[in-house]
Motif scaffolding. Structure first.
Motif, mmCIF file in Angstrom:
data_model
loop_
_atom_site.group_PDB
_atom_site.id
_atom_site.type_symbol
_atom_site.label_atom_id
_atom_site.label_comp_id
_atom_site.label_asym_id
_atom_site.label_seq_id
_atom_site.Cartn_x
_atom_site.Cartn_y
_atom_site.Cartn_z
ATOM 1 N N ALA A 116 0.811 -1.216 0.000
ATOM 2 C CA ALA A 116 0.000 0.000 0.000
ATOM 3 C C ALA A 116 0.842 1.262 0.000
ATOM 4 O O ALA A 116 0.290 2.351 -0.138
ATOM 5 N N ALA A 117 2.173 1.121 0.150
ATOM 6 C CA ALA A 117 2.968 2.342 0.345
ATOM 7 C C ALA A 117 4.245 2.416 -0.479
ATOM 8 O O ALA A 117 4.767 3.512 -0.669
ATOM 9 N N LEU A 118 4.774 1.304 -0.964
ATOM 10 C CA LEU A 118 6.089 1.323 -1.598
ATOM 11 C C LEU A 118 5.990 0.941 -3.072
ATOM 12 O O LEU A 118 4.936 0.530 -3.571
ATOM 13 N N SER A 119 7.108 1.073 -3.747
ATOM 14 C CA SER A 119 7.166 0.723 -5.164
ATOM 15 C C SER A 119 7.212 -0.794 -5.338
ATOM 16 O O SER A 119 7.400 -1.548 -4.383
ATOM 17 N N VAL A 120 7.065 -1.231 -6.580
ATOM 18 C CA VAL A 120 7.065 -2.672 -6.867
ATOM 19 C C VAL A 120 8.401 -3.296 -6.498
ATOM 20 O O VAL A 120 8.455 -4.398 -5.932
ATOM 21 N N ARG A 121 9.504 -2.593 -6.788
ATOM 22 C CA ARG A 121 10.822 -3.135 -6.461
ATOM 23 C C ARG A 121 10.980 -3.327 -4.956
ATOM 24 O O ARG A 121 11.514 -4.339 -4.493
ATOM 25 N N ALA A 122 10.486 -2.368 -4.175
ATOM 26 C CA ALA A 122 10.587 -2.487 -2.719
ATOM 27 C C ALA A 122 9.693 -3.605 -2.203
ATOM 28 O O ALA A 122 10.069 -4.338 -1.277
ATOM 29 N N ILE A 123 8.503 -3.770 -2.805
ATOM 30 C CA ILE A 123 7.606 -4.845 -2.375
ATOM 31 C C ILE A 123 8.247 -6.201 -2.644
ATOM 32 O O ILE A 123 8.172 -7.127 -1.809
ATOM 33 N N LEU A 124 8.890 -6.339 -3.793
ATOM 34 C CA LEU A 124 9.579 -7.610 -4.102
ATOM 35 C C LEU A 124 10.700 -7.874 -3.110
ATOM 36 O O LEU A 124 10.929 -9.030 -2.707
ATOM 37 N N ALA A 125 11.404 -6.825 -2.698
ATOM 38 C CA ALA A 125 12.487 -6.999 -1.717
ATOM 39 C C ALA A 125 11.927 -7.471 -0.381
ATOM 40 O O ALA A 125 12.487 -8.370 0.265
ATOM 41 N N VAL A 126 10.813 -6.882 0.057
ATOM 42 C CA VAL A 126 10.200 -7.301 1.324
ATOM 43 C C VAL A 126 9.678 -8.733 1.218
ATOM 44 O O VAL A 126 9.849 -9.543 2.151
ATOM 45 N N ALA A 127 9.064 -9.064 0.074
ATOM 46 C CA ALA A 127 8.562 -10.425 -0.108
ATOM 47 C C ALA A 127 9.707 -11.443 -0.108
ATOM 48 O O ALA A 127 9.590 -12.532 0.480
ATOM 49 N N ALA A 128 10.823 -11.093 -0.756
ATOM 50 C CA ALA A 128 11.984 -11.993 -0.760
ATOM 51 C C ALA A 128 12.528 -12.171 0.644
ATOM 52 O O ALA A 128 12.931 -13.285 1.045
ATOM 53 N N LEU A 129 12.552 -11.098 1.428
ATOM 54 C CA LEU A 129 13.041 -11.173 2.810
ATOM 55 C C LEU A 129 12.168 -12.112 3.635
ATOM 56 O O LEU A 129 12.676 -12.979 4.378
ATOM 57 N N ALA A 130 10.836 -11.965 3.502
ATOM 58 C CA ALA A 130 9.930 -12.851 4.236
ATOM 59 C C ALA A 130 10.055 -14.294 3.752
ATOM 60 O O ALA A 130 10.002 -15.239 4.558
ATOM 61 N N GLY A 131 10.223 -14.490 2.433
ATOM 62 C CA GLY A 131 10.374 -15.847 1.905
ATOM 63 C C GLY A 131 11.632 -16.533 2.402
ATOM 64 O O GLY A 131 11.603 -17.723 2.761
ATOM 65 N N VAL A 132 12.738 -15.803 2.445
ATOM 66 C CA VAL A 132 13.994 -16.379 2.957
ATOM 67 C C VAL A 132 13.842 -16.755 4.423
ATOM 68 O O VAL A 132 14.297 -17.829 4.868
ATOM 69 N N ALA A 133 13.192 -15.867 5.225
ATOM 70 C CA ALA A 133 12.981 -16.170 6.640
ATOM 71 C C ALA A 133 12.134 -17.431 6.799
ATOM 72 O O ALA A 133 12.423 -18.283 7.664
ATOM 73 N N TYR A 134 11.107 -17.583 5.964
ATOM 74 C CA TYR A 134 10.251 -18.767 6.057
ATOM 75 C C TYR A 134 11.034 -20.032 5.710
ATOM 76 O O TYR A 134 10.902 -21.071 6.398
ATOM 77 N N LEU A 135 11.844 -19.990 4.652
ATOM 78 C CA LEU A 135 12.607 -21.182 4.269
ATOM 79 C C LEU A 135 13.617 -21.571 5.346
ATOM 80 O O LEU A 135 13.822 -22.757 5.627
ATOM 81 N N ILE A 136 14.255 -20.567 5.947
ATOM 82 C CA ILE A 136 15.220 -20.873 7.015
ATOM 83 C C ILE A 136 14.515 -21.519 8.202
ATOM 84 O O ILE A 136 14.996 -22.513 8.772
#
Length: 426
Positions: A116-136
């Motif tokens: 709701a607040a950031l650009s697409v590139r920033a959203i992808l970065a946040v999603a990748a961060l959450a995905g890495v945390a989940y896999l770990i």
């Protein structure tokens, strides 16, 4: 201020929302850990969990301090705040079952808020961060001890997981509903502000175009006025015996001098606007200077003034446009009164709650309805240029003030309200 509509709320609004969300997380995590350890008697590593919550509290203090600084907030700095929150949440989940913990879905909350607040590139970065945390957490974690219920404890563990899922659903629904609503409200406010600024910019462009034309006309009028000022005294001498013609020529000579005075004042006003140097006058000096000028322009007007002594002694840093804004309001009031066969105009000057209020009342027909009173740039007069209220409103907005209008029992009343913090001497 950009003229295109904003597509995103911005990093600062999201970071501020995350700061409030972080406080809720600290409180909720503390309660959850203490309930599991003391009430449910689960064998969880209490000290590491409290250490993680303490680190989040320290970061929360740092984030609150950062939000008070005047530096602009970048997207990647906001992602850094999200990364810190994700790291602490992952740390807590590591000691409480990892990906099998029903609260693992809280990793989706930063993604939803970022969308709701950031650009697409920033959203992808946040999603990748959450995905890495989940896999770990899926591969490495400390199993969550389950309470024994029955022979093998499986039923007790499943019941606890179901309860955790229910609590997690309620928390996620409340957080997403409340904070996304806050972000959406901020977006609506920002869009309204952008629309207001665009409208004001269009109006100011029109005023600037008129001012440019007026400056050119003033320059061109100076030559014919000088010629008339030279010829009129000669005509008076040549026709000294004709009393009626001499009186008319004297009147014309006075009008020419008046036009030349107005042109000189226009030039002086333009220079003052360019220099942006305000005059330092008391309210009494400023008001009486305006009234003297108004009486020269409208000698037929019956002007009343209400000005108390404390307000009169207030010292102003008078911007160049304020005098002309007040004169425009007085002229409009005089025209409105004249349309109803009256010459009465009333000026009330008051000071209240940090505001200087200049209210001009007339004995005219008033506004047709409340909608007309709100349209301050609209003129109901059949004569004139119809710019008086628009110029006064532009001056009010430039000084962080406001222009209000309404009807009274005897006519109309227009008030120019200005903050003393902007126009008064400290």
């Amino acid at each position: 201020m950009p003229h295109r509509p904003a597509q995103r709320i911005g990093p600062f609004a999201l970071t501020r929302t995350l700061a409030w969300l972080r406080l809720c997380a600290i409180a909720g995590q503390s309660v959850a850990v203490l309930v599991c350890a003391w009430w449910m008697q689960l064998d969880i590593p209490l000290l590491p969990l409290l250490l993680g919550i303490g680190l989040l509290a320290v970061f929360s203090v740092f984030a609150a301090w950062r939000l008070r600084l005047p530096w602009p907030m970048s997207e990647w700095e906001t992602i850094g705040h999200i990364a810190a929150d994700t790291l602490v949440l992952g740390y807590l989940l590591y000691f409480t079952g990892g990906a099998s913990n029903p609260f693992i879905t809280l990793l989706l909350v930063p993604i939803a808020l970022s969308a709701a607040a950031l650009s697409v590139r920033a959203i992808l970065a946040v999603a990748a961060l959450a995905g890495v945390a989940y896999l770990i957490l899926l591969a490495w974690h400390v199993p969550l001890p389950m309470p024994m219920h029955g022979e093998d404890g499986a039923h007790g563990g499943f019941s606890l997981h179901v309860v955790g899922m229910g609590v997690n659903f309620v928390i996620s629904a409340l957080l997403l509903g409340f904070f996304i609503n806050r972000l959406a409200h901020a977006l609506r406010v920002q869009q309204l502000e952008v629309q207001r600024v665009r409208e004001r910019a269009l109006r100011d462009e029109g005023i600037l175009a008129i001012a440019t034309q007026a400056a050119g006309a003033a320059h061109e009028l100076n030559t014919p006025l000088s010629t008339m000022r030279t010829l009129l005294p000669e005509l008076r001498r040549e026709h000294a015996g004709d009393v009626t013609l001499a009186e008319d020529l004297a009147l014309l000579e006075g009008q020419v001098d008046r036009c030349r005075t107005i042109l000189r004042e226009m030039v002086a006003f333009g220079k003052a606007q360019l220099s942006q140097e305000p005059e330092r006058l008391s309210v009494d000096q400023f008001i009486h200077g305006c009234l003297e000028r108004f009486q020269l322009l409208r000698p037929e007007a019956e002007l009343g003034l209400e000005l108390d002594q404390p307000t009169a002694l207030t010292v102003l840093r008078t911007p160049p446009g304020l005098r002309h804004a007040l004169l425009n309001l007085l002229n409009n009031a005089a025209d409105a009164s004249a349309s109803c066969d009256s010459n009465a105009v009333m000026l009330q000057v008051t000071r209240e709650a940090g505001w200087l209020q200049l209210c001009v009342s007339d004995r005219g027909p008033g506004f047709d309805d409340a909608a007309d009173a709100a349209l301050l740039g609209y003129s109901q007069k059949q004569t004139g240029l119809g710019l008086g209220l628009a110029l006064a409103e532009a001056t009010a907005e430039r000084l962080n003030g406001e222009l209000t209008a309404g009807n009274t029992d005897q006519g109309a009343k227009v008030c120019l309200r200005l903050p003393l913090a902007v126009i008064a001497e400290p």
